[in-house]
Design a protein around this motif. Structure first.
Motif, PDB file in Angstrom:
ATOM      1  N   THR A  81       0.828  -1.204   0.000  1.00 34.91           N
ATOM      2  CA  THR A  81       0.000   0.000   0.000  1.00 34.91           C
ATOM      3  C   THR A  81       0.858   1.249   0.000  1.00 34.91           C
ATOM      4  O   THR A  81       0.544   2.234  -0.680  1.00 34.91           O
ATOM      5  N   ALA A  82       1.950   1.228   0.759  1.00 35.96           N
ATOM      6  CA  ALA A  82       2.861   2.370   0.778  1.00 35.96           C
ATOM      7  C   ALA A  82       3.475   2.595  -0.599  1.00 35.96           C
ATOM      8  O   ALA A  82       3.595   3.735  -1.069  1.00 35.96           O
ATOM      9  N   CYS A  83       3.872   1.526  -1.268  1.00 38.11           N
ATOM     10  CA  CYS A  83       4.427   1.639  -2.624  1.00 38.11           C
ATOM     11  C   CYS A  83       3.389   2.216  -3.584  1.00 38.11           C
ATOM     12  O   CYS A  83       3.717   3.017  -4.464  1.00 38.11           O
ATOM     13  N   ALA A  84       2.138   1.806  -3.406  1.00 36.28           N
ATOM     14  CA  ALA A  84       1.069   2.334  -4.265  1.00 36.28           C
ATOM     15  C   ALA A  84       0.901   3.826  -4.058  1.00 36.28           C
ATOM     16  O   ALA A  84       0.762   4.586  -5.031  1.00 36.28           O
ATOM     17  N   ARG A  85       0.908   4.271  -2.804  1.00 39.17           N
ATOM     18  CA  ARG A  85       0.747   5.704  -2.509  1.00 39.17           C
ATOM     19  C   ARG A  85       1.882   6.529  -3.100  1.00 39.17           C
ATOM     20  O   ARG A  85       1.679   7.667  -3.517  1.00 39.17           O
ATOM     21  N   LEU A  86       3.085   5.946  -3.126  1.00 43.82           N
ATOM     22  CA  LEU A  86       4.249   6.673  -3.622  1.00 43.82           C
ATOM     23  C   LEU A  86       4.475   6.474  -5.117  1.00 43.82           C
ATOM     24  O   LEU A  86       5.313   7.139  -5.713  1.00 43.82           O
ATOM     25  N   GLY A  87       3.750   5.530  -5.725  1.00 44.10           N
ATOM     26  CA  GLY A  87       3.949   5.243  -7.141  1.00 44.10           C
ATOM     27  C   GLY A  87       5.281   4.599  -7.439  1.00 44.10           C
ATOM     28  O   GLY A  87       5.833   4.779  -8.530  1.00 44.10           O
ATOM     29  N   ARG A  88       5.815   3.811  -6.504  1.00 44.31           N
ATOM     30  CA  ARG A  88       7.130   3.199  -6.670  1.00 44.31           C
ATOM     31  C   ARG A  88       6.976   1.769  -7.163  1.00 44.31           C
ATOM     32  O   ARG A  88       6.841   0.823  -6.372  1.00 44.31           O
TER      33      ARG A  88
END
Length: 353
Positions: A81-88
């Motif tokens: 989810t964190a990667c999704a929020r950051l677009g990474r």
């Protein structure tokens, strides 16, 4: 201080990690723990995700990996989810690979978060591959795919996914929810499909018994405005429930700023004042409308009115855009956090040119 075991620390941290105002207290408590279990780490990771600090969430994940702590499926969900929020996308792929190496069980929550991550990182093909491998799909899984295509990928494919979800006969398909229709209306806006958008908007209440929220009205206003029908957008917003009007008119005011439609903007902000005459922000908006239009006499007149009412303009106050409107509305309606998370992305993607 009395001795606290790990469970007691975790309980207190859970309470602190629930809001942006106390997340720092949770971290302070976490850093002071002599012993931590996987639950302790997950509380901090998902706490940072919840308060929209994904960078800090990934820092905790990296720290966890560096010292050799084995995470759980919940850890992987937070990381994805964190990667999704950051677009990474690269980091998201690493999370995907780590899950495949360490876990054998089927976890729908993780695979759904992975679909969401790939979609938000604009790799809708990878999202589709994960989605097609799911043994079971609920409405959250479908929403992740639909939003991924409607907002970040090919909007036409997103609309097709919607029809696959509900089923042609409306008997064997899943029932859509509020988030589903945000994606569909977003796709219609991107494709300028006014007729289709109006039909989907009507289906919400007549076919699926879903009461349109501020988010749906705002998407429809953007759809009208995207085809140059600002007057119609205003008319739609006038038909909204009274408690939603002030927020929606503020959103349309932002569109007027982009288009240079200052007369319509003046009419909208005067309507805001009519709705909430004690709200000093609306007078500041009117002053900014006049200033941006070069109507300095009117701007000074409004300032004089504000002074007479013992109201002061906030330092650095600027014309309010949709970000501010959504933030205010989110604070008043915390139960719809999933919708507002999506709107955070729509803000930067659906501006009328």
């Amino acid at each position: 201080m009395p001795f606290r075991d790990i469970a007691s620390h975790n309980t207190i941290m859970t309470a602190y990690a629930a809001t942006i105002g106390t997340i720092h207290a949770a971290r302070h408590l976490f850093d002071g723990m002599f012993l931590r279990n996987a639950v302790s780490w997950n509380i901090m990771i998902n706490g940072y995700v919840k308060v929209k600090r994904p960078e800090q969430a990934l820092e905790v994940v990296r720290w966890m990996a560096e010292i050799g702590v084995r995470g759980t499926a919940v850890t992987m969900v937070g990381a994805a989810t964190a990667c999704a929020r950051l677009g990474r996308l690269g980091a998201g792929r690493e999370v995907h690979c780590a899950f495949l190496r360490r876990f054998e069980e089927y976890n729908l929550l993780f695979w759904t978060s992975l679909v969401d991550m790939y979609g938000k990182c604009r790799d809708v093909d990878a999202a589709r591959k994960v989605f097609d491998q799911l043994i079971f799909r609920n409405v959250v899984c479908w929403n992740a795919m639909i939003i991924g295509h409607c907002v970040y990928g090919e909007p036409g494919d997103g609309i097709q996914l919607f029809h696959e979800m509900v089923g042609q006969d409306h008997q064997h398909g899943l029932l859509p929810d509020e988030v589903t229709f945000i994606g569909v209306l977003c796709a219609c806006t991107r494709l300028a499909l006014l007729y289709d958008g109006k039909a989907y908007f009507e289906q919400m209440s007549t076919m699926y018994n879903i009461k349109p929220s501020f988010a749906h009205y705002w998407c429809m206003a953007n759809l009208y405005a995207s085809v140059g029908l600002l007057e119609e957008a205003e008319g739609l917003l006038r038909s909204m429930p009274e408690e939603l009007k002030a927020h929606a008119f503020g959103g349309l005011l932002g569109l007027c700023r982009f288009r240079g439609e200052w007369e319509l903007g003046e009419r909208i902000v005067l309507r805001l004042i009519e709705l909430e005459p004690r709200n000093s922000v609306h007078y500041a908006l009117l002053c900014n409308v006049y200033a941006c239009a070069g109507r300095w006499e009117d701007a000074h007149r409004v300032k004089a009115i504000i002074k007479e009412r013992d109201k002061k303009l906030s330092p650095g106050h600027r014309l309010e855009n949709l970000n501010g409107i959504i933030n205010q509305f989110r604070e008043r309606q915390p139960e719809n956090l999933e919708i507002y998370a999506i709107l955070d992305d729509l803000v930067s993607r659906l501006k009328v040119k």
